[in-house]
Design a protein around this motif. Structure first.
Motif, PDB file in Angstrom:
ATOM      1  N   ASN A  83      37.272 103.607  31.810  1.00 53.01           N
ATOM      2  CA  ASN A  83      38.177 102.506  31.478  1.00 53.01           C
ATOM      3  C   ASN A  83      37.498 101.655  30.404  1.00 53.01           C
ATOM      4  O   ASN A  83      36.759 100.718  30.698  1.00 53.01           O
ATOM      5  CB  ASN A  83      38.478 101.664  32.715  1.00 53.01           C
ATOM      6  CG  ASN A  83      39.628 100.708  32.485  1.00 53.01           C
ATOM      7  OD1 ASN A  83      39.850 100.219  31.368  1.00 53.01           O
ATOM      8  ND2 ASN A  83      40.377 100.420  33.538  1.00 53.01           N
ATOM      9  N   PRO A  84      37.731 102.021  29.120  1.00 54.88           N
ATOM     10  CA  PRO A  84      37.025 101.320  28.035  1.00 54.88           C
ATOM     11  C   PRO A  84      37.269  99.818  28.014  1.00 54.88           C
ATOM     12  O   PRO A  84      36.347  99.042  27.708  1.00 54.88           O
ATOM     13  CB  PRO A  84      37.588 101.987  26.772  1.00 54.88           C
ATOM     14  CG  PRO A  84      38.102 103.306  27.229  1.00 54.88           C
ATOM     15  CD  PRO A  84      38.596 103.078  28.624  1.00 54.88           C
ATOM     16  N   LEU A  85      38.484  99.392  28.321  1.00 53.38           N
ATOM     17  CA  LEU A  85      38.789  97.964  28.272  1.00 53.38           C
ATOM     18  C   LEU A  85      37.973  97.196  29.306  1.00 53.38           C
ATOM     19  O   LEU A  85      37.375  96.155  29.006  1.00 53.38           O
ATOM     20  CB  LEU A  85      40.287  97.753  28.491  1.00 53.38           C
ATOM     21  CG  LEU A  85      40.790  96.315  28.367  1.00 53.38           C
ATOM     22  CD1 LEU A  85      40.483  95.758  26.980  1.00 53.38           C
ATOM     23  CD2 LEU A  85      42.296  96.242  28.665  1.00 53.38           C
ATOM     24  N   VAL A  86      37.957  97.691  30.543  1.00 55.32           N
ATOM     25  CA  VAL A  86      37.173  97.043  31.601  1.00 55.32           C
ATOM     26  C   VAL A  86      35.680  97.122  31.280  1.00 55.32           C
ATOM     27  O   VAL A  86      34.938  96.153  31.477  1.00 55.32           O
ATOM     28  CB  VAL A  86      37.471  97.703  32.966  1.00 55.32           C
ATOM     29  CG1 VAL A  86      36.549  97.140  34.045  1.00 55.32           C
ATOM     30  CG2 VAL A  86      38.923  97.497  33.340  1.00 55.32           C
ATOM     31  N   PHE A  87      35.262  98.275  30.758  1.00 53.88           N
ATOM     32  CA  PHE A  87      33.844  98.462  30.417  1.00 53.88           C
ATOM     33  C   PHE A  87      33.405  97.430  29.388  1.00 53.88           C
ATOM     34  O   PHE A  87      32.365  96.784  29.542  1.00 53.88           O
ATOM     35  CB  PHE A  87      33.631  99.882  29.887  1.00 53.88           C
ATOM     36  CG  PHE A  87      32.227 100.160  29.424  1.00 53.88           C
ATOM     37  CD1 PHE A  87      31.245 100.534  30.316  1.00 53.88           C
ATOM     38  CD2 PHE A  87      31.892 100.029  28.070  1.00 53.88           C
ATOM     39  CE1 PHE A  87      29.951 100.786  29.882  1.00 53.88           C
ATOM     40  CE2 PHE A  87      30.606 100.277  27.635  1.00 53.88           C
ATOM     41  CZ  PHE A  87      29.636 100.660  28.546  1.00 53.88           C
ATOM     42  N   TYR A  88      34.193  97.276  28.341  1.00 50.33           N
ATOM     43  CA  TYR A  88      33.794  96.329  27.292  1.00 50.33           C
ATOM     44  C   TYR A  88      33.867  94.888  27.810  1.00 50.33           C
ATOM     45  O   TYR A  88      33.001  94.063  27.506  1.00 50.33           O
ATOM     46  CB  TYR A  88      34.683  96.489  26.057  1.00 50.33           C
ATOM     47  CG  TYR A  88      34.278  95.574  24.937  1.00 50.33           C
ATOM     48  CD1 TYR A  88      33.237  95.912  24.107  1.00 50.33           C
ATOM     49  CD2 TYR A  88      34.932  94.345  24.739  1.00 50.33           C
ATOM     50  CE1 TYR A  88      32.838  95.059  23.082  1.00 50.33           C
ATOM     51  CE2 TYR A  88      34.536  93.485  23.726  1.00 50.33           C
ATOM     52  CZ  TYR A  88      33.481  93.848  22.900  1.00 50.33           C
ATOM     53  OH  TYR A  88      33.075  93.008  21.906  1.00 50.33           O
ATOM     54  N   THR A  89      34.877  94.607  28.612  1.00 49.27           N
ATOM     55  CA  THR A  89      35.025  93.242  29.121  1.00 49.27           C
ATOM     56  C   THR A  89      33.865  92.858  30.034  1.00 49.27           C
ATOM     57  O   THR A  89      33.357  91.735  29.964  1.00 49.27           O
ATOM     58  CB  THR A  89      36.353  93.108  29.882  1.00 49.27           C
ATOM     59  OG1 THR A  89      37.434  93.469  29.007  1.00 49.27           O
ATOM     60  CG2 THR A  89      36.555  91.700  30.381  1.00 49.27           C
ATOM     61  N   ARG A  90      33.425  93.804  30.860  1.00 50.69           N
ATOM     62  CA  ARG A  90      32.377  93.493  31.847  1.00 50.69           C
ATOM     63  C   ARG A  90      30.962  93.711  31.302  1.00 50.69           C
ATOM     64  O   ARG A  90      30.043  92.974  31.675  1.00 50.69           O
ATOM     65  CB  ARG A  90      32.573  94.354  33.098  1.00 50.69           C
ATOM     66  CG  ARG A  90      33.891  94.119  33.820  1.00 50.69           C
ATOM     67  CD  ARG A  90      33.930  92.734  34.458  1.00 50.69           C
ATOM     68  NE  ARG A  90      32.851  92.541  35.394  1.00 50.69           N
ATOM     69  CZ  ARG A  90      32.890  92.911  36.683  1.00 50.69           C
ATOM     70  NH1 ARG A  90      34.009  93.477  37.157  1.00 50.69           N
ATOM     71  NH2 ARG A  90      31.877  92.685  37.475  1.00 50.69           N
ATOM     72  N   LEU A  91      30.781  94.738  30.462  1.00 49.79           N
ATOM     73  CA  LEU A  91      29.425  95.119  30.063  1.00 49.79           C
ATOM     74  C   LEU A  91      29.149  94.969  28.568  1.00 49.79           C
ATOM     75  O   LEU A  91      27.990  94.820  28.176  1.00 49.79           O
ATOM     76  CB  LEU A  91      29.150  96.578  30.474  1.00 49.79           C
ATOM     77  CG  LEU A  91      29.278  96.867  31.978  1.00 49.79           C
ATOM     78  CD1 LEU A  91      29.112  98.340  32.247  1.00 49.79           C
ATOM     79  CD2 LEU A  91      28.254  96.067  32.771  1.00 49.79           C
ATOM     80  N   HIS A  92      30.170  95.061  27.736  1.00 52.38           N
ATOM     81  CA  HIS A  92      30.077  94.844  26.285  1.00 52.38           C
ATOM     82  C   HIS A  92      29.354  95.964  25.525  1.00 52.38           C
ATOM     83  O   HIS A  92      29.812  96.372  24.461  1.00 52.38           O
ATOM     84  CB  HIS A  92      29.398  93.506  25.960  1.00 52.38           C
ATOM     85  CG  HIS A  92      30.137  92.333  26.491  1.00 52.38           C
ATOM     86  ND1 HIS A  92      31.361  91.930  25.995  1.00 52.38           N
ATOM     87  CD2 HIS A  92      29.844  91.470  27.499  1.00 52.38           C
ATOM     88  CE1 HIS A  92      31.790  90.876  26.646  1.00 52.38           C
ATOM     89  NE2 HIS A  92      30.892  90.561  27.581  1.00 52.38           N
ATOM     90  N   ASN A  93      28.215  96.452  26.035  1.00 51.07           N
ATOM     91  CA  ASN A  93      27.474  97.461  25.268  1.00 51.07           C
ATOM     92  C   ASN A  93      26.695  98.379  26.208  1.00 51.07           C
ATOM     93  O   ASN A  93      26.567  98.126  27.411  1.00 51.07           O
ATOM     94  CB  ASN A  93      26.527  96.801  24.255  1.00 51.07           C
ATOM     95  CG  ASN A  93      25.596  95.798  24.929  1.00 51.07           C
ATOM     96  OD1 ASN A  93      24.866  96.130  25.846  1.00 51.07           O
ATOM     97  ND2 ASN A  93      25.656  94.541  24.472  1.00 51.07           N
ATOM     98  N   ASP A  94      26.146  99.458  25.608  1.00 45.44           N
ATOM     99  CA  ASP A  94      25.441 100.467  26.402  1.00 45.44           C
ATOM    100  C   ASP A  94      24.144  99.934  27.009  1.00 45.44           C
ATOM    101  O   ASP A  94      23.745 100.357  28.095  1.00 45.44           O
ATOM    102  CB  ASP A  94      25.132 101.692  25.538  1.00 45.44           C
ATOM    103  CG  ASP A  94      26.372 102.519  25.256  1.00 45.44           C
ATOM    104  OD1 ASP A  94      27.387 102.312  25.946  1.00 45.44           O
ATOM    105  OD2 ASP A  94      26.325 103.383  24.348  1.00 45.44           O
ATOM    106  N   ALA A  95      23.457  99.053  26.332  1.00 44.72           N
ATOM    107  CA  ALA A  95      22.188  98.536  26.864  1.00 44.72           C
ATOM    108  C   ALA A  95      22.411  97.786  28.173  1.00 44.72           C
ATOM    109  O   ALA A  95      21.689  97.995  29.165  1.00 44.72           O
ATOM    110  CB  ALA A  95      21.538  97.623  25.830  1.00 44.72           C
TER     111      ALA A  95
END
Length: 290
Positions: free
Chosen positions: A96-108
């Motif tokens: 879920n890219p939207l949730v991923f970016y909202t919660r975590l922002h980046n791979d690090a």
């Protein structure tokens, strides 16, 4: 005329910059999240060239491929409070890219959060097992509960944990030394048990051999006595027959046997010269008539 040319050049450059700021390319391996003033507007998963509002919107890219997380051996505690070192490897994917970016922002940030969650789930799983079951147990039985627990917690981050692998299970040096000592004590006790059983078996075998030897010796002695008795009986029969044929010769022969056995010994015999024992000596010493 000269000013007009410069104005045209500037206009063309402005159009080029505007066009470049209005288009973006989405690779096959990535998902694009379009942001407007820092807020997510849409998610673009179709590869190719796409448009956005220049200056107002920008694009963040999220990898679709499997990502991995690995760590150095870390200490975990078993249910019997024994420390064990575990080196594990995890594979995860953004679902879920939207949730991923909202919660975590980046791979690090994602690596750190996912590592903490997997480590926590694994710690809970190891904490329900004994040291022996962790070292010798089925890895699948250990990992399946970890996957279930970690995926429930990662769902809110838009991430799916694909796999967790235990690369190595070891023991801290102090625990390893204690285990070696216990193993050595166990092998020593086992060796002593084998020696005790061997000594007991040897004693039984010796007792059986001694009993058999005693039985053989007794049988041999009995046979000897039987043969000796038969010989004595046969000798007595022969002597009796000889005595019946010639009593005088038989008496002479018996006296010679007595002389041989008695006079051949080193013992001293004190007998009277007139004793019947020397009757054949007296006859041999008497002068013969002329």
């Amino acid at each position: 005329m000269k000013n007009w040319a410069w104005s045209l050049i500037i206009a063309v450059l402005a159009l080029v910059l505007l066009a470049s700021a209005s288009f973006y390319s989405v690779p096959m391996t990535r998902t694009a999240v379009v942001l407007q003033f820092g807020k997510t507007v849409r998610v673009v998963e179709t590869p190719g060239l796409h448009m956005k509002w220049p200056l107002m919107q920008n694009v963040a890219f999220i990898d679709k491929r499997l990502s991995s997380y690995s760590t150095q051996p870390e200490p975990f505690l078993t249910i019997d409070k024994k420390p064990v070192l575990i080196d594990f490897f995890a594979e995860w994917q953004v679902v879920n890219p939207l949730v991923f970016y909202t919660r975590l922002h980046n791979d690090a940030t994602a690596q750190s959060r996912i590592g903490d969650i997997v480590r926590s789930s694994l710690r809970g799983g190891v904490g329900k097992m004994t040291l022996e079951s962790v070292i010798q147990g089925n890895r699948k039985e250990m990992i399946d509960p970890v996957l279930v627990d970690a995926n429930q917690r990662l769902q809110s981050l838009g991430v799916h944990l694909v796999d967790v692998r235990i690369l190595q299970v070891g023991l801290p040096p102090e625990v390893l030394q204690a285990v070696y000592k216990r193993m050595e004590a166990g092998r020593t006790q086992e060796a002593n048990d084998y020696r005790s059983r061997g000594a007991a078996d040897a004693a039984k075998i010796r007792a059986s051999a001694d009993k058999e030897q005693t039985q053989i010796m007794a049988d041999a002695y009995r046979q000897q006595e039987d043969l000796k008795g038969q010989g004595d009986a046969e000798a007595a029969s022969i002597y009796g027959a000889a005595y019946g044929k010639d009593p005088a010769f038989f008496s002479f022969y018996r006296s010679l046997e007595a002389y041989r056995h008695s006079l051949g010994d080193k013992d001293v015999l004190v007998l009277s010269p007139d004793s019947p024992f020397f009757k054949y000596f007296r006859h041999s010493l008497e002068p013969t008539g002329k």
